[in-house]
Design a protein around this motif. Structure first.
Motif, short mmCIF file in Angstrom:
data_model
loop_
_atom_site.label_atom_id
_atom_site.label_comp_id
_atom_site.label_asym_id
_atom_site.label_seq_id
_atom_site.Cartn_x
_atom_site.Cartn_y
_atom_site.Cartn_z
N TYR A 183 0.82 -1.22 0.00
CA TYR A 183 0.00 0.00 0.00
C TYR A 183 0.85 1.26 0.00
O TYR A 183 0.56 2.22 -0.72
CB TYR A 183 -0.94 0.03 1.20
CG TYR A 183 -2.09 -0.95 1.16
CD1 TYR A 183 -2.35 -1.75 0.05
CD2 TYR A 183 -2.91 -1.09 2.26
CE1 TYR A 183 -3.39 -2.65 0.04
CE2 TYR A 183 -3.97 -1.98 2.26
CZ TYR A 183 -4.21 -2.77 1.15
OH TYR A 183 -5.25 -3.65 1.15
N VAL A 225 1.00 4.59 -2.65
CA VAL A 225 0.93 6.00 -2.24
C VAL A 225 2.16 6.75 -2.74
O VAL A 225 2.06 7.88 -3.24
CB VAL A 225 0.76 6.11 -0.72
CG1 VAL A 225 0.84 7.56 -0.26
CG2 VAL A 225 -0.56 5.49 -0.28
N SER A 226 3.33 6.14 -2.65
CA SER A 226 4.57 6.79 -3.11
C SER A 226 4.57 7.01 -4.61
O SER A 226 4.93 8.09 -5.08
CB SER A 226 5.79 5.93 -2.73
OG SER A 226 5.92 5.87 -1.33
N ALA A 253 2.01 7.29 -6.50
CA ALA A 253 0.94 8.22 -6.86
C ALA A 253 1.38 9.67 -6.80
O ALA A 253 0.71 10.55 -7.35
CB ALA A 253 -0.26 8.00 -5.94
N VAL A 254 2.52 9.94 -6.18
CA VAL A 254 3.03 11.32 -6.12
C VAL A 254 3.20 11.87 -7.53
O VAL A 254 3.00 13.06 -7.76
CB VAL A 254 4.37 11.36 -5.33
CG1 VAL A 254 5.08 12.68 -5.49
CG2 VAL A 254 4.11 11.04 -3.87
N VAL A 294 -6.03 9.59 -8.99
CA VAL A 294 -5.92 8.16 -8.69
C VAL A 294 -7.19 7.48 -9.16
O VAL A 294 -8.29 7.91 -8.82
CB VAL A 294 -5.74 7.93 -7.16
CG1 VAL A 294 -5.61 6.45 -6.86
CG2 VAL A 294 -4.55 8.70 -6.64
N ARG A 311 -5.95 8.14 1.59
CA ARG A 311 -4.48 8.04 1.69
C ARG A 311 -3.78 8.80 0.58
O ARG A 311 -2.57 9.01 0.64
CB ARG A 311 -4.03 6.58 1.67
CG ARG A 311 -4.48 5.83 2.92
CD ARG A 311 -3.82 4.52 3.08
NE ARG A 311 -2.38 4.67 3.34
CZ ARG A 311 -1.58 3.65 3.53
NH1 ARG A 311 -2.04 2.42 3.49
NH2 ARG A 311 -0.29 3.83 3.75
N PHE A 312 -4.55 9.20 -0.43
CA PHE A 312 -3.97 9.89 -1.59
C PHE A 312 -4.41 11.35 -1.56
O PHE A 312 -5.61 11.63 -1.66
CB PHE A 312 -4.45 9.23 -2.88
CG PHE A 312 -4.07 7.78 -2.97
CD1 PHE A 312 -2.87 7.39 -3.53
CD2 PHE A 312 -4.94 6.79 -2.51
CE1 PHE A 312 -2.53 6.04 -3.61
CE2 PHE A 312 -4.61 5.45 -2.59
CZ PHE A 312 -3.40 5.07 -3.14
N LYS A 343 -5.02 13.66 -3.53
CA LYS A 343 -5.40 14.13 -4.87
C LYS A 343 -6.74 13.55 -5.24
O LYS A 343 -7.30 12.73 -4.51
CB LYS A 343 -4.34 13.79 -5.91
CG LYS A 343 -3.83 12.36 -5.87
CD LYS A 343 -2.55 12.19 -6.65
CE LYS A 343 -1.40 12.74 -5.88
NZ LYS A 343 -0.31 13.32 -6.55
N ALA A 372 -9.53 11.32 -6.44
CA ALA A 372 -9.67 9.87 -6.61
C ALA A 372 -10.99 9.59 -7.33
O ALA A 372 -12.02 10.16 -6.97
CB ALA A 372 -9.63 9.16 -5.27
#
Length: 143
Positions: free
Chosen positions: A54, A58-59, A61-62, A67, A87-88, A90, A92
């Motif tokens: 997970y 998340v990393s 997705a930077v 997302v 968790r993101f 941005k 989704a």
């Protein structure tokens, strides 16, 4: 076009969607590693199926602007933890794939339930085979 990271279980249609968005020939291959394209980041299904990965999602997705939680209409199991979208940091969205295989309304309701539970509010229904819902998705990605 917004750069979109595609996350979801193995076989849900992430790679096919990425190929469609890049006007590439539909050529299935098992995604073994994170694959960066101009406007998509295609992730292996195992990253969503195994909670150990997970943080990797998340990393990665930077590098994305949005997302996409990808859920097959035939997905029998929910791999998205409750409110995972939070968790993101941005936008989704949810994408229900393989709508050409829809057999009954219960399948649609189940797919929506999985995505809503993950914290998704905007959901697109698509089929790359029958060109269902792709125009609406592309308009979103261009806006």
């Amino acid at each position: 076009m917004k750069k979109l990271i595609l996350i979801g279980e193995t076989g849900c249609g992430k790679t096919t969607l990425s190929q469609y968005l890049h006007n590439q020939e539909q050529n299935y291959h098992k995604t073994q590693q994170v694959h960066f394209n101009d406007s998509t980041i295609d992730t292996p299904g195992e990253f969503m199926e195994n909670p150990f990965y997970y943080n990797a999602l998340v990393s990665v997705a930077v590098k994305a602007e949005a997302v996409a939680f990808v859920q097959s209409i035939k997905g029998a199991q929910n791999y998205f933890p409750p409110y995972f979208a939070t968790r993101f940091p941005k936008k989704a969205i949810g994408i229900i794939t393989k709508m050409d295989l829809l057999e009954n309304e219960q399948e649609r309701l189940q797919a929506y339930k999985y995505l809503k539970l993950a914290g998704i509010k905007t959901i697109f229904e698509i089929s790359t085979l029958e060109n269902i819902g792709l125009k609406e998705l592309e308009e979103f990605l261009l806006s």
